[in-house]
Write a protein that holds these residues in place. Structure first.
Motif, PDB file in Angstrom:
ATOM      1  N   THR A 275       0.832  -1.202   0.000  1.00 56.04           N
ATOM      2  CA  THR A 275       0.000   0.000   0.000  1.00 56.04           C
ATOM      3  C   THR A 275       0.864   1.248   0.000  1.00 56.04           C
ATOM      4  OG1 THR A 275      -1.831  -1.119   1.138  1.00 56.04           O
ATOM      5  CG2 THR A 275      -1.738   1.285   1.307  1.00 56.04           C
ATOM      6  N   SER A 276       1.908   1.253   0.798  1.00 62.41           N
ATOM      7  CA  SER A 276       2.819   2.395   0.859  1.00 62.41           C
ATOM      8  C   SER A 276       3.443   2.664  -0.504  1.00 62.41           C
ATOM      9  CB  SER A 276       3.912   2.134   1.896  1.00 62.41           C
ATOM     10  OG  SER A 276       4.832   3.203   1.946  1.00 62.41           O
ATOM     11  N   ALA A 277       3.869   1.605  -1.183  1.00 62.17           N
ATOM     12  CA  ALA A 277       4.485   1.764  -2.503  1.00 62.17           C
ATOM     13  C   ALA A 277       3.474   2.274  -3.526  1.00 62.17           C
ATOM     14  CB  ALA A 277       5.066   0.435  -2.970  1.00 62.17           C
ATOM     15  N   SER A 278       2.276   1.700  -3.513  1.00 61.28           N
ATOM     16  CA  SER A 278       1.247   2.098  -4.477  1.00 61.28           C
ATOM     17  C   SER A 278       0.830   3.552  -4.290  1.00 61.28           C
ATOM     18  CB  SER A 278       0.021   1.185  -4.349  1.00 61.28           C
ATOM     19  OG  SER A 278       0.357  -0.148  -4.652  1.00 61.28           O
ATOM     20  N   LEU A 279       0.636   3.957  -3.034  1.00 61.31           N
ATOM     21  CA  LEU A 279       0.252   5.340  -2.766  1.00 61.31           C
ATOM     22  C   LEU A 279       1.389   6.296  -3.104  1.00 61.31           C
ATOM     23  CD1 LEU A 279      -1.745   4.991   0.590  1.00 61.31           C
ATOM     24  CD2 LEU A 279      -2.623   5.185  -1.745  1.00 61.31           C
ATOM     25  N   GLY A 280       2.624   5.834  -2.890  1.00 65.29           N
ATOM     26  CA  GLY A 280       3.767   6.661  -3.260  1.00 65.29           C
ATOM     27  C   GLY A 280       3.823   6.912  -4.754  1.00 65.29           C
ATOM     28  N   LEU A 281       3.622   5.851  -5.529  1.00 60.38           N
ATOM     29  CA  LEU A 281       3.613   5.995  -6.980  1.00 60.38           C
ATOM     30  C   LEU A 281       2.462   6.886  -7.438  1.00 60.38           C
ATOM     31  CD1 LEU A 281       4.386   2.287  -7.987  1.00 60.38           C
ATOM     32  CD2 LEU A 281       5.905   4.259  -8.298  1.00 60.38           C
ATOM     33  N   ALA A 282       1.309   6.722  -6.798  1.00 58.44           N
ATOM     34  CA  ALA A 282       0.142   7.521  -7.161  1.00 58.44           C
ATOM     35  C   ALA A 282       0.339   9.003  -6.851  1.00 58.44           C
ATOM     36  CB  ALA A 282      -1.095   7.001  -6.430  1.00 58.44           C
ATOM     37  N   SER A 283       1.158   9.303  -5.850  1.00 64.32           N
ATOM     38  CA  SER A 283       1.382  10.696  -5.455  1.00 64.32           C
ATOM     39  C   SER A 283       2.518  11.351  -6.237  1.00 64.32           C
ATOM     40  CB  SER A 283       1.674  10.779  -3.956  1.00 64.32           C
ATOM     41  OG  SER A 283       2.899  10.126  -3.658  1.00 64.32           O
ATOM     42  N   GLY A 284       3.119  10.592  -7.159  1.00 70.51           N
ATOM     43  CA  GLY A 284       4.170  11.169  -7.989  1.00 70.51           C
ATOM     44  C   GLY A 284       5.568  10.710  -7.647  1.00 70.51           C
ATOM     45  N   GLU A 285       5.718   9.844  -6.661  1.00 73.05           N
ATOM     46  CA  GLU A 285       7.036   9.304  -6.322  1.00 73.05           C
ATOM     47  C   GLU A 285       7.519   8.434  -7.477  1.00 73.05           C
ATOM     48  OE1 GLU A 285       9.109   7.243  -2.359  1.00 73.05           O
ATOM     49  OE2 GLU A 285       6.955   7.059  -2.716  1.00 73.05           O
ATOM     50  N   SER A 286       8.769   8.578  -7.859  1.00 68.85           N
ATOM     51  CA  SER A 286       9.277   7.811  -8.992  1.00 68.85           C
ATOM     52  C   SER A 286       9.524   6.357  -8.605  1.00 68.85           C
ATOM     53  CB  SER A 286      10.584   8.425  -9.505  1.00 68.85           C
ATOM     54  OG  SER A 286      11.637   8.201  -8.578  1.00 68.85           O
ATOM     55  N   LEU A 287       9.627   5.499  -9.619  1.00 70.25           N
ATOM     56  CA  LEU A 287       9.883   4.081  -9.373  1.00 70.25           C
ATOM     57  C   LEU A 287      11.240   3.886  -8.698  1.00 70.25           C
ATOM     58  CD1 LEU A 287       8.345   1.426  -9.958  1.00 70.25           C
ATOM     59  CD2 LEU A 287       9.772   1.164 -11.993  1.00 70.25           C
ATOM     60  N   VAL A 288      12.206   4.719  -9.061  1.00 67.95           N
ATOM     61  CA  VAL A 288      13.536   4.636  -8.445  1.00 67.95           C
ATOM     62  C   VAL A 288      13.452   4.970  -6.957  1.00 67.95           C
ATOM     63  CG1 VAL A 288      15.847   5.641  -8.402  1.00 67.95           C
ATOM     64  CG2 VAL A 288      14.744   5.161 -10.592  1.00 67.95           C
ATOM     65  N   GLU A 289      12.720   6.022  -6.626  1.00 68.79           N
ATOM     66  CA  GLU A 289      12.581   6.427  -5.230  1.00 68.79           C
ATOM     67  C   GLU A 289      11.872   5.351  -4.421  1.00 68.79           C
ATOM     68  OE1 GLU A 289      12.202  11.283  -5.542  1.00 68.79           O
ATOM     69  OE2 GLU A 289      10.504  10.050  -6.177  1.00 68.79           O
ATOM     70  N   VAL A 290      10.814   4.768  -4.979  1.00 72.09           N
ATOM     71  CA  VAL A 290      10.080   3.711  -4.284  1.00 72.09           C
ATOM     72  C   VAL A 290      10.976   2.492  -4.083  1.00 72.09           C
ATOM     73  CG1 VAL A 290       8.161   2.072  -4.478  1.00 72.09           C
ATOM     74  CG2 VAL A 290       7.807   4.475  -5.049  1.00 72.09           C
ATOM     75  N   SER A 291      11.735   2.129  -5.110  1.00 73.56           N
ATOM     76  CA  SER A 291      12.621   0.965  -5.032  1.00 73.56           C
ATOM     77  C   SER A 291      13.655   1.131  -3.929  1.00 73.56           C
ATOM     78  CB  SER A 291      13.311   0.753  -6.383  1.00 73.56           C
ATOM     79  OG  SER A 291      14.129  -0.401  -6.347  1.00 73.56           O
ATOM     80  N   ARG A 292      14.249   2.316  -3.841  1.00 79.75           N
ATOM     81  CA  ARG A 292      15.250   2.565  -2.803  1.00 79.75           C
ATOM     82  C   ARG A 292      14.610   2.588  -1.424  1.00 79.75           C
ATOM     83  NH1 ARG A 292      18.560   7.392  -5.977  1.00 79.75           N
ATOM     84  NH2 ARG A 292      19.736   6.017  -7.391  1.00 79.75           N
ATOM     85  N   ARG A 293      13.435   3.184  -1.331  1.00 82.52           N
ATOM     86  CA  ARG A 293      12.747   3.255  -0.032  1.00 82.52           C
ATOM     87  C   ARG A 293      12.390   1.865   0.480  1.00 82.52           C
ATOM     88  NH1 ARG A 293       7.249   4.041   1.138  1.00 82.52           N
ATOM     89  NH2 ARG A 293       6.701   4.679  -0.974  1.00 82.52           N
ATOM     90  N   LEU A 294      11.972   0.988  -0.415  1.00 80.30           N
ATOM     91  CA  LEU A 294      11.592  -0.363  -0.018  1.00 80.30           C
ATOM     92  C   LEU A 294      12.795  -1.276   0.192  1.00 80.30           C
ATOM     93  CD1 LEU A 294       8.496  -1.086  -2.302  1.00 80.30           C
ATOM     94  CD2 LEU A 294       8.549  -0.124  -0.005  1.00 80.30           C
ATOM     95  N   GLY A 295      13.960  -0.879  -0.310  1.00 83.93           N
ATOM     96  CA  GLY A 295      15.144  -1.711  -0.146  1.00 83.93           C
ATOM     97  C   GLY A 295      15.175  -2.902  -1.078  1.00 83.93           C
ATOM     98  N   HIS A 296      14.613  -2.739  -2.285  1.00 82.21           N
ATOM     99  CA  HIS A 296      14.646  -3.824  -3.256  1.00 82.21           C
ATOM    100  C   HIS A 296      16.055  -3.981  -3.830  1.00 82.21           C
ATOM    101  CE1 HIS A 296      10.037  -3.698  -4.141  1.00 82.21           C
ATOM    102  NE2 HIS A 296      10.340  -4.457  -3.109  1.00 82.21           N
ATOM    103  N   SER A 297      16.383  -5.196  -4.243  1.00 82.38           N
ATOM    104  CA  SER A 297      17.722  -5.484  -4.752  1.00 82.38           C
ATOM    105  C   SER A 297      17.983  -4.830  -6.098  1.00 82.38           C
ATOM    106  CB  SER A 297      17.928  -6.999  -4.859  1.00 82.38           C
ATOM    107  OG  SER A 297      16.930  -7.581  -5.690  1.00 82.38           O
ATOM    108  N   SER A 298      16.925  -4.563  -6.865  1.00 76.82           N
ATOM    109  CA  SER A 298      17.088  -3.911  -8.156  1.00 76.82           C
ATOM    110  C   SER A 298      15.794  -3.217  -8.546  1.00 76.82           C
ATOM    111  CB  SER A 298      17.481  -4.920  -9.240  1.00 76.82           C
ATOM    112  OG  SER A 298      16.406  -5.809  -9.503  1.00 76.82           O
ATOM    113  N   LEU A 299      15.899  -2.308  -9.488  1.00 76.14           N
ATOM    114  CA  LEU A 299      14.726  -1.584  -9.971  1.00 76.14           C
ATOM    115  C   LEU A 299      13.743  -2.523 -10.661  1.00 76.14           C
ATOM    116  CD1 LEU A 299      13.488   1.259 -10.232  1.00 76.14           C
ATOM    117  CD2 LEU A 299      14.649   1.468 -12.433  1.00 76.14           C
ATOM    118  N   SER A 300      14.270  -3.581 -11.295  1.00 79.15           N
ATOM    119  CA  SER A 300      13.406  -4.526 -12.009  1.00 79.15           C
ATOM    120  C   SER A 300      12.481  -5.266 -11.052  1.00 79.15           C
ATOM    121  CB  SER A 300      14.253  -5.529 -12.809  1.00 79.15           C
ATOM    122  OG  SER A 300      15.081  -6.284 -11.934  1.00 79.15           O
TER     123      SER A 300
END
Length: 338
Positions: A275-300
């Motif tokens: 939910t946090s990621a989806s709302l972030g994307l909906a509010s204009g947060e970029s995929l790169v920013e969401v990926s780093r915030r979530l601590g994913h191993s890669s953007l893919s």
């Protein structure tokens, strides 16, 4: 004429060593892993691999033996294994036998020739912003409200928020650092390294959340001081009345009960992260920013999980693109100005 002698790089001991003996040695060498990972490997070896293929000599293990094992595990009457569990067991065996190949105990990895059914990917289940607001408003008096709030704002994993320390939080600068994570191993909370290297990260926290965490800190110190003598400042951001780490399973169960009581769409605690990621994307947060915030191993990884874009996000993206193209020009139709 005598044929040239073939040299083998395979250790002759593999012909007499059983799969069970080898897996025991392999498992022993893995004790430096995260406690949860080691426990998972150990469970796979003890409960499935040794009982089904442990009697085979290591050098004689064939893909057909593994195919038979997986068929039996998937169809046994007492507790058939799901595709996801089968794939995890297979991943453990694949890793173990890859090590045997590297050590010269096998020429090739028989597990690499086994094909398992594809696992159906579970689409992330998320709340809308209104759902999240309604939940946080309804559970304001619950002791775990600050924890749920921080999960929603930052997208931390359950183990990361439970192991979060006050020394890793800077309420003045508005940021927190993820340096450790908690897992439940054998009914005991074990704190160790984050899930991956990318799990080590620093996340920005908004002013309102910092203000609420300040209130939570004062209330937590007061609650702990009533129990402990002499009074002590809790090390963890979220703890019980003795300042000890919370039980991860208890946190998840509490969340499920509260969601049910609120009458909101059923989601898991982990879905607050989605939910946090989806709302972030909906509010204009970029995929790169969401990926780093979530601590994913890669953007893919992030792109794969959140490949489904909501109509609202798609519409906002289209409007932003149009604005960059048209600028302040009036939009016209075939009939003239609109």
């Amino acid at each position: 004429m005598q044929e040239p002698r073939r040299l083998s790089v395979v250790d002759n001991r593999a012909s007499s060593m059983t799969v069970a003996s080898y897996l025991e040695e392999w498992l022993w060498a893995k004790q430096s892993l995260r406690a949860s990972t080691f426990k998972s490997y150990e469970s796979h070896v003890r409960n499935y691999l040794v009982p089904y293929v442990g009697h085979h000599p290591l050098g004689e293990l064939r893909p057909a033996h593994l195919d038979k094992m997986y068929r039996e595990l998937a169809s046994r009457e007492d507790q058939r294994l799901s595709v996801s569990t089968l794939r995890r067991v297979h991943a453990t065996l694949l890793s173990a036998l890859s090590t045997a190949v590297k050590r010269g105990q096998l020429e090739r990895n028989p597990a690499s020739a086994v094909e398992l059914p594809q696992q159906r990917r579970r689409e992330p289940v998320t709340w809308t912003a209104k759902d999240l607001q309604a939940f946080l408003q309804a559970v304001q008096s619950d002791p775990l409200h600050p924890l749920f709030l921080l999960l929603a704002v930052t997208g931390l994993r359950r183990g990361e928020v439970i192991a979060l320390r006050w020394r890793d939080v800077d309420l003045n600068l508005g940021r927190l650092s993820v340096r450790q994570a908690a897992v439940l191993v054998g009914g005991r909370v074990v704190v160790g390294e984050p899930k991956s290297r990318s799990g080590h990260r620093t996340i920005a926290v908004d002013d309102e959340t910092c203000r609420r965490l300040t209130w939570h800190k004062r209330a937590q110190e007061l609650a702990v001081s009533r129990v402990l003598a002499p009074p002590q400042r809790p090390e963890l951001v979220f703890s019980d009345e003795h300042g000890e780490a919370l039980d991860p399973a208890h946190v998840s169960r509490r969340f499920v009960r509260l969601v049910h009581a609120c009458g909101l769409p059923r989601i898991r605690l982990h879905d607050l992260r989605h939910t946090s990621a989806s709302l972030g994307l909906a509010s204009g947060e970029s995929l790169v920013e969401v990926s780093r915030r979530l601590g994913h191993s890669s953007l893919s990884v992030t792109a794969d999980i959140y490949s489904h874009i909501s109509p609202e996000v798609a519409k906002h993206s289209a409007e932003r693109l149009a604005a960059s193209i048209y600028g302040d020009e009036p939009i016209t139709t075939q009939g003239g100005l609109r």
